[in-house]
Structure formats: C-alpha cells, structure tokens
Scaffold this active site. Sequence first.
Site, PDB file in Angstrom:
ATOM      1  N   HIS A 136       1.144  -0.942  -0.060  1.00 61.54           N
ATOM      2  CA  HIS A 136       0.463   0.089   0.400  1.00 61.54           C
ATOM      3  C   HIS A 136       0.862   1.275   0.558  1.00 61.54           C
ATOM      4  O   HIS A 136       0.672   2.158  -1.054  1.00 61.54           O
ATOM      5  CB  HIS A 136      -0.855  -0.223   1.535  1.00 61.54           C
ATOM      6  N   GLU A 137       2.147   1.438   0.985  1.00 64.09           N
ATOM      7  CA  GLU A 137       2.885   2.522   1.102  1.00 64.09           C
ATOM      8  C   GLU A 137       3.600   2.763  -0.086  1.00 64.09           C
ATOM      9  O   GLU A 137       3.492   3.900  -0.320  1.00 64.09           O
ATOM     10  CB  GLU A 137       3.657   2.336   2.189  1.00 64.09           C
ATOM     11  N   HIS A 140       1.721   4.257  -3.310  1.00 66.90           N
ATOM     12  CA  HIS A 140       1.637   5.659  -3.208  1.00 66.90           C
ATOM     13  C   HIS A 140       2.414   6.301  -3.490  1.00 66.90           C
ATOM     14  O   HIS A 140       2.541   7.020  -4.573  1.00 66.90           O
ATOM     15  CB  HIS A 140       1.066   6.606  -1.898  1.00 66.90           C
ATOM     16  N   GLU A 198      -6.258   6.418  -1.556  1.00 67.62           N
ATOM     17  CA  GLU A 198      -5.736   4.711  -0.570  1.00 67.62           C
ATOM     18  C   GLU A 198      -6.509   3.784  -0.805  1.00 67.62           C
ATOM     19  O   GLU A 198      -6.000   2.864  -0.621  1.00 67.62           O
ATOM     20  CB  GLU A 198      -6.878   5.319   1.080  1.00 67.62           C
TER      21      GLU A 198
END
Length: 274
Positions: A136-137, A140, A198
């Site tokens: 997820h990070e 980004h 997100e």
Amino acid sequence: MKIKTILSLVAIIAFAIGCTTNPFTGKKTIALVPNSQILPMSYQQYDEFLSTNKVITGTVDSKRIKDIGQKISVAAERYLNANGYSGYLKDYAWDYNLVQDDAINAWCMPGGKIVFYTGILPIAKNDAGIAAIMGHEVAHALANHGQQRMSASQVQALGAVAGNVALANNAENQEMFNQYYGVGSNVLGMLPFSRSHESEADNIGLTLMAIAGYEPLAAADLWRRMKEASGGSSTSEFLSTHPSSDTRISNITAWADDARAEGRKFGVTTFKKE
C-alpha cells in the site's frame, strides 16, 4: 457561481496545464508540481525525520521490514518493466526503516522513503501483513500521490482566487463564498480525492503483493485487525481522508483474484499467507 462549478472549471484548467499518466491505471493525473522539485524536498525531510527519531536497527523486525520492502519494490520494477515503463523508477531512492513509536502507522514519502512504526507490527502480525502495508505504501509512491496532493492543494487555492475574482463586484456573495468555500472544497473535493488515493493504493498494493509472492487476501485480514484495534469506531467515511475498514475489506476481497492473476503472469504459483 456555485462552488462545485468553480472547482470543475479550475480542475479543467489545471489538467490542461499539467498532467501525467498513472502506469498502473492508465489514468491521467494532475501534476502541477514536478518530481524534480518534490523528490529533493522529500529526501531532505526524510533524513531530518530519521535524525530526530529512534530508528531500530539490527533486530529481526527491522530486517523483516527491509527484506519485505525490497521484495515489494522489486515486484514494482518487474511490473513496470513488463508494461513498458522501463526507467520509471530511475529517480527513486528506496529506503525502509523501522522507527520506535507506539502509533499504529506507516508511511511513504515521494521517491520511495518508507517508515514503519513499531506500533503497527502487532496489527501486521506476520510477513503477509507487513507486505500488505508495504504494498500500500509503495503504491502511494508509484502513483505519485504526494505530487497529486500538492497539485490539488494548488488547485484548491486557485479556486479561492477564481471565486473571489468572479464575485469581486458583489461583496455579499464574495463573503458568503469565502465562508463556505473552504468546507465545500474539502468535503466535495479534497476528501474524496484523498479517499480515491487510498483505494487506488490498496488495489495497486495487492498486485505488488501478489507479484512478490504474498496472498492478496492477507490485506483483508489486516484491515479486520485494524478495525478490531480501533474498537470499531471511526470517523464517518464522507468526512474522512480514508475509506472505512469495511469498504476496504470489501474492495480487497473483490480485487484479490485479479491480483493473483497478475502474480501468475510473473511465475508466482503459490502465495504466502503468513
């Protein structure tokens, strides 16, 4: 002129001025602030953060963070190279650090500078959970969400100027615009924009997890633990920068098969669940 109309006009102008393509979604995204400006600032701020916080080194957990981070970033490079984006990561400087902090949090700065707080490790629980957070990070950073947020803030400011100019001859309406614009632009613009980032990072992260050999549904288990840790309480999704845990679990469950299919394209035959 209504706030939503002003925002729409400003957004159209902004996209005409500068945009880039998300290599994972193919969508055009706003890019008013160039990476040549963002990345040096990001690296400097990251170094300053590390110098003023306790970085954990030489432990099993710190090694897990670095090892899994490297697997996820290698998965990203493999995906990008296979899809015609060779060289996309040339200016990235990946770094993965574990920092002593009880906060249940992890973050990634533009250019691949990643921090896990020790407080999130019990929620991550295992390697697959760490991979879900890491995916997820990293997503980004890959999708340039930091660049988009900075650009969106500029659009928001431009909207305030445009509204005041448009209403310059009507003091009463101008005062009303200024009173409601901040709230309106946040609720109708910035918050949905953030939630979309997100969800996008969740989706891209599943693909990276799968290519790295981790079970995408482990991300749904992670968010169940997140929900349990919060006691089930959360801000209304409409007023939040993040989707609710239930929304994320539902989305991840729906996207998991596609993520595994992507993983299989890169020769992954089994997916680690823990």
